[in-house]
Motif scaffolding. Structure first.
Motif, mmCIF file in Angstrom:
data_model
loop_
_atom_site.group_PDB
_atom_site.id
_atom_site.type_symbol
_atom_site.label_atom_id
_atom_site.label_comp_id
_atom_site.label_asym_id
_atom_site.label_seq_id
_atom_site.Cartn_x
_atom_site.Cartn_y
_atom_site.Cartn_z
ATOM 1 N N GLU A 373 48.770 45.905 78.416
ATOM 2 C CA GLU A 373 47.763 44.510 76.838
ATOM 3 C C GLU A 373 48.037 44.323 76.073
ATOM 4 O O GLU A 373 48.424 43.402 74.831
ATOM 5 C CB GLU A 373 47.049 44.262 77.739
ATOM 6 N N ARG A 374 48.074 45.327 75.561
ATOM 7 C CA ARG A 374 46.937 45.442 73.314
ATOM 8 C C ARG A 374 47.480 46.905 73.255
ATOM 9 O O ARG A 374 47.557 47.117 72.401
ATOM 10 C CB ARG A 374 45.951 45.816 73.441
ATOM 11 N N TYR A 375 49.136 47.239 73.482
ATOM 12 C CA TYR A 375 49.612 48.253 73.510
ATOM 13 C C TYR A 375 50.956 48.440 73.184
ATOM 14 O O TYR A 375 51.786 47.906 74.647
ATOM 15 C CB TYR A 375 48.921 49.640 73.725
ATOM 16 N N GLY A 438 64.867 65.351 56.093
ATOM 17 C CA GLY A 438 65.498 66.557 56.440
ATOM 18 C C GLY A 438 66.946 66.753 56.678
ATOM 19 O O GLY A 438 68.305 65.185 56.582
ATOM 20 N N LYS A 439 67.704 67.694 57.449
ATOM 21 C CA LYS A 439 69.464 67.723 57.965
ATOM 22 C C LYS A 439 69.409 67.234 58.959
ATOM 23 O O LYS A 439 71.147 67.280 59.567
ATOM 24 C CB LYS A 439 69.544 69.080 57.427
ATOM 25 N N VAL A 440 68.187 67.216 59.779
ATOM 26 C CA VAL A 440 68.575 66.476 61.007
ATOM 27 C C VAL A 440 67.532 65.443 62.005
ATOM 28 O O VAL A 440 66.655 64.871 60.978
ATOM 29 C CB VAL A 440 67.756 68.253 61.940
ATOM 30 N N PRO A 441 68.374 65.205 62.803
ATOM 31 C CA PRO A 441 67.541 63.716 63.207
ATOM 32 C C PRO A 441 66.134 63.550 63.526
ATOM 33 O O PRO A 441 65.226 64.874 64.092
ATOM 34 C CB PRO A 441 68.375 63.365 64.663
ATOM 35 N N LEU A 442 64.797 62.419 63.049
ATOM 36 C CA LEU A 442 63.856 62.501 63.085
ATOM 37 C C LEU A 442 63.214 61.816 63.908
ATOM 38 O O LEU A 442 63.563 60.706 64.483
ATOM 39 C CB LEU A 442 63.571 61.975 61.585
ATOM 40 N N GLU A 443 62.821 62.204 64.807
ATOM 41 C CA GLU A 443 61.892 61.455 66.166
ATOM 42 C C GLU A 443 60.401 61.770 66.272
ATOM 43 O O GLU A 443 60.534 62.515 66.020
ATOM 44 C CB GLU A 443 62.629 62.403 67.543
ATOM 45 N N ILE A 444 60.478 60.103 65.955
ATOM 46 C CA ILE A 444 58.899 59.553 66.179
ATOM 47 C C ILE A 444 58.219 58.718 67.587
ATOM 48 O O ILE A 444 58.976 58.274 68.209
ATOM 49 C CB ILE A 444 58.925 58.865 64.947
ATOM 50 N N ILE A 445 57.182 59.302 68.204
ATOM 51 C CA ILE A 445 56.670 58.112 68.819
ATOM 52 C C ILE A 445 55.611 57.419 68.010
ATOM 53 O O ILE A 445 55.123 58.092 67.646
ATOM 54 C CB ILE A 445 55.804 58.820 70.226
ATOM 55 N N GLU A 446 56.078 55.958 68.330
ATOM 56 C CA GLU A 446 55.231 54.992 67.603
ATOM 57 C C GLU A 446 54.137 54.058 68.632
ATOM 58 O O GLU A 446 54.702 54.102 69.741
ATOM 59 C CB GLU A 446 56.080 53.915 66.571
ATOM 60 N N VAL A 447 53.231 53.799 68.289
ATOM 61 C CA VAL A 447 52.033 53.347 69.509
ATOM 62 C C VAL A 447 51.951 52.084 68.397
ATOM 63 O O VAL A 447 50.672 52.562 68.000
ATOM 64 C CB VAL A 447 50.832 54.620 69.965
ATOM 65 N N ARG A 448 52.183 50.925 68.957
ATOM 66 C CA ARG A 448 51.405 49.745 68.584
ATOM 67 C C ARG A 448 50.358 49.284 68.859
ATOM 68 O O ARG A 448 50.118 48.888 70.627
ATOM 69 C CB ARG A 448 52.081 48.768 68.597
ATOM 70 N N SER A 449 49.488 49.007 68.506
ATOM 71 C CA SER A 449 47.810 48.272 68.887
ATOM 72 C C SER A 449 47.494 47.423 68.699
ATOM 73 O O SER A 449 47.534 47.322 67.617
ATOM 74 C CB SER A 449 47.020 49.686 68.959
ATOM 75 N N GLY A 450 47.140 46.199 69.272
ATOM 76 C CA GLY A 450 46.498 45.330 68.704
ATOM 77 C C GLY A 450 46.462 43.931 69.417
ATOM 78 O O GLY A 450 46.922 43.904 70.113
ATOM 79 N N SER A 451 46.209 42.322 68.803
ATOM 80 C CA SER A 451 46.144 41.261 69.672
ATOM 81 C C SER A 451 47.898 41.048 69.716
ATOM 82 O O SER A 451 47.574 39.912 71.042
ATOM 83 C CB SER A 451 45.740 40.257 68.927
#
Length: 468
Positions: A373-375, A438-451
């Motif tokens: 609901e909010r993430y 860098g020289k290798v792929p960058l992997e990120i987990i993005e957590v959005r929170s809000g209304s």
């Protein structure tokens, strides 16, 4: 020399849910490890040719460029159509561009989403057509029919030409079944493949004779074009006013110079799931299987798994296609109705017809993996040396966790590095971007929170990369 012109347009709605508006079938790997676009280029390897010229729409430009880059495929440019105007204007742009470079090559016009199982027979047919095109003929390639197909237009062969080929007696619209059966019985009828070979100047000469309005609009659009990296951006205003017409209607059905070369090379336009089943390798039960699939008492079916195990029991003549966000189950003889499902998605404003859950960008990709609901949680990949656009949001904050590689983060007035197993917080309203230094792929987990977490809560603040 032959200049291949590869048309990369089309939405491919009949192969939903694999093919989507933002990522249609020509960019997918459906019959080999390569994509259909890459297969189209590779089958030209033994022809005496220039580097291919590509035509695609604005939205697909980075996909085309990236797929060519991955296979180290040189090209003569990528012409961008601001709007779709069918094949006659698109080919006119290619012919004008070829003449602009000071040459008058033979244009070999191909679609990027056709299957040709026997590449050598394809090359042989093209080489037979070369003398005809050099003599001023507008040559099309007619596919030797293998069944009374009602989904293709037909070409009726006329008088034989010296050495090879035939005059075109008539172009025929898609027939009903009884008519198609008659064509197959009497012979002399070929499927209209939509592939052509002719000299650039000859095509423009005939276009000027029959549709000068199309030619004038294309001349203006190309004259006022500009280069943008590998892309040739034609003038949007001029091209938008160009009439929409196919090459068949605009030129081929009117010219007295049309010729046809029969081609028997295992051709298919892969216009449905049933035709894709036909051209794929099948097991002893007649099943064409891709991905993690188990079957029991299942026969003559096409089953595709993209993300999860798919198990089929007691199924016959079916199509089952699983993607990360949709599953299609259809009777193999009803797959033409898949386009009606796509229309329902459009009518109800659902996004599944438009793009996949995993969305590809010039800088990398992002994939939605959880939502509440909010993430909202996404997995983001950034290619080495690439950066996202600087942006801000009014309704959501973001937490970024680096799981692989190193991120250079731009957060408000600060910039800093975030390494593996580290995280950072982006507050609401803060301008931000991330870069892979860098020289290798960058992997990120993005957590959005809000209304409010939808994609349209975004203000882009610079032109680096392309945002979400």
């Amino acid at each position: 020399m032959i200049l291949p012109v590869i048309m990369c347009g089309g939405s491919g709605s009949r192969l939903w849910p694999l093919s989507r508006t933002a990522y249609p079938k020509q960019f997918l790997s459906l019959v080999s490890e390569q994509t259909m676009l890459q297969d189209t280029v590779h089958r030209l390897d033994t022809l005496a040719k220039q580097d291919p010229l590509f035509i695609c729409n604005e939205e697909h430009r980075f996909i085309v460029a990236e797929q060519l880059r991955r296979c180290d495929m040189p090209h003569s440019g990528i012409i961008l159509e601001p709007v779709g105007r069918n094949t006659a204007p698109a080919i006119a742009l290619a012919a004008l561009k070829a003449l602009q470079d000071g040459d008058d090559p033979l244009l070999l016009v191909l679609a990027a989403d056709h299957v040709i199982q026997d590449a050598q027979r394809f090359v042989d047919a093209v080489e037979l057509a070369v003398p005809l095109a050099e003599q001023g003929k507008l040559v099309t390639f007619g596919i030797v029919p293998t069944e009374p197909h009602t989904g293709y237009g037909y070409i009726l062969q006329g008088e034989p030409l010296p050495n090879a080929g035939f005059e075109v007696a008539k172009f025929i619209e898609k027939p009903d079944l009884s008519t198609a059966e008659h064509y197959l019985q009497v012979g002399g009828y070929l499927w209209n493949s939509g592939m052509f070979l002719f000299q650039s100047s000859r095509y423009l000469e005939e276009l000027r004779r029959f549709r000068p309005d199309i030619l004038t609009a294309c001349e203006t659009a190309l004259t006022q074009s500009r280069l943008d990296l590998d892309f040739i951006r034609v003038d949007a205003g001029a091209f938008t006013h160009c009439p929409e017409e196919s090459i068949d209607y605009a030129v081929m059905e009117k010219t007295q110079s049309a010729a046809v070369i029969p081609m028997d090379a295992g051709w298919s336009d892969v216009g449905s799931w049933s035709s894709l089943w036909e051209v794929n390798h099948k097991d002893q039960d007649g099943n064409a299987l891709r991905g993690d699939v188990l079957t029991e008492q299942t026969s003559n079916s096409y089953i595709y798994s993209e993300d999860r195990l798919v198990a089929a029991v007691g199924i016959e003549n079916a199509v089952i296609v699983e993607t990360k966000d949709a599953v299609l189950v259809a009777s193999k003889d009803k797959v033409q109705q898949v386009k009606q499902i796509v229309e329902q998605l459009k009518t109800t404003n659902r996004c599944e017809h438009l793009h996949h859950r995993e969305v590809f960008r010039p800088w990398g990709s992002h994939d939605e993996i959880a939502e509440g609901e909010r993430y909202l949680v996404k997995k983001v990949m950034v290619k080495p040396g690439q950066r996202t656009a600087t942006q801000m949001h009014y309704h959501r904050a973001e937490h970024w966790i680096v799981v692989s590689g190193t991120a250079k983060v731009y957060n408000g007035d600060e910039s800093y590095l975030v390494s593996e197993n580290e995280s950072t917080y982006i507050p609401i309203g803060a301008p931000h971007a991330f870069e892979n230094p860098g020289k290798v792929p960058l992997e990120i987990i993005e957590v959005r929170s809000g209304s409010y977490l939808a994609e349209d809560d975004i203000i882009r603040l610079d032109s680096h990369g392309v945002g979400y």
